[in-house]
Design a protein around this motif. Structure first.
Motif: not given
Length: 239
Positions: A113-120
């Motif tokens: 959850a600490i990473h946004d979807e775009a980063e993943l």
């Protein structure tokens, strides 16, 4: 009278011979049918058995994919470990189950959850991997964009997300299909609960084919939660 008796005897003898001949023919047909059935069963077993074994080329693609996925998750500091059928494979085979073309990892949602979807998405796309998320199942499915030959099923790595429910002090699977359920792990097996200590850092490692993968702290204990009614016996192929 004598001629009549001789005629009757001859007819009886002839009828007895024909009857024996019929019996022999019936027995011969039964033997032929039995042999044919046995040969057919052997043929079916011989041709069905290979379909349960994942080819080496397909297995190598899975190892490469799993290695990349684990490396990306580690770089993002996302706690992950072998679980479900892949954990069974690690315990039973020190690698994937012979018939399993895919891999399962469990991951802690608080780390994701600490990473946004775009980063993943960017992290996986840089490695040529496709990332899909099912909000209903709380699961990522990751596959290599390069396709295998048509005769092979494309391997995937499925990353199942869990988060701690402080009301019951257990990890439970995320996803909106389970959000509506009350936090009762015993009443709702689909929550797939397990105690937090099994995912406590630092996690041990386990051989998984040529790879070394993170595993839960007590693998058999986690399998008891994954497979509460069958954990004591090895998994059997479904093919």
């Amino acid at each position: 009278m004598n001629l009549s008796r001789v005629s009757v005897r001859r007819q009886c003898r002839s009828w007895s011979q024909r009857r024996r001949l019929v019996y022999l023919l019936v027995c011969l047909m039964l033997v032929i049918l039995t042999v044919k059935f046995i040969l057919q069963q052997q043929h079916n077993i011989t041709h069905e058995q290979p379909s349960c074994i994942v080819p080496k080329e397909q297995r190598q693609v899975l190892y490469s994919l799993l290695s990349m996925v684990s490396a990306i998750l580690s770089k993002l500091s996302i706690t992950h470990f072998l679980c479900f059928d892949s954990l069974w494979g690690a315990v039973q085979e020190s690698g994937p189950l012979p018939w399993d073309a895919h891999a399962h990892l469990c991951a802690l949602n608080e780390k994701v959850a600490i990473h946004d979807e775009a980063e993943l998405l960017r992290a996986f796309r840089r490695q040529g991997l496709a990332l899909e998320y099912s909000s209903a199942e709380g699961q990522y499915t990751i596959r290599n964009k390069s396709s295998l030959p048509v005769e092979f099923e494309a391997p995937t790595v499925r990353v199942v997300l869990f988060e701690e429910d402080e009301r019951v002090f257990m990890f439970r699977r995320v996803g909106w299909r389970r959000r509506v359920l009350p936090p009762d792990c015993d009443a709702h097996p689909s929550l797939q609960c397990f105690p937090p200590n099994l995912a406590a850092a630092p996690l041990p490692s386990r051989p998984f084919g040529p790879l070394t993968m993170p595993a839960p702290r007590e693998d058999i204990d986690l399998l008891k939660f994954h497979y509460p009614t069958t954990w004591w016996r090895p998994l059997q192929p479904s093919c």
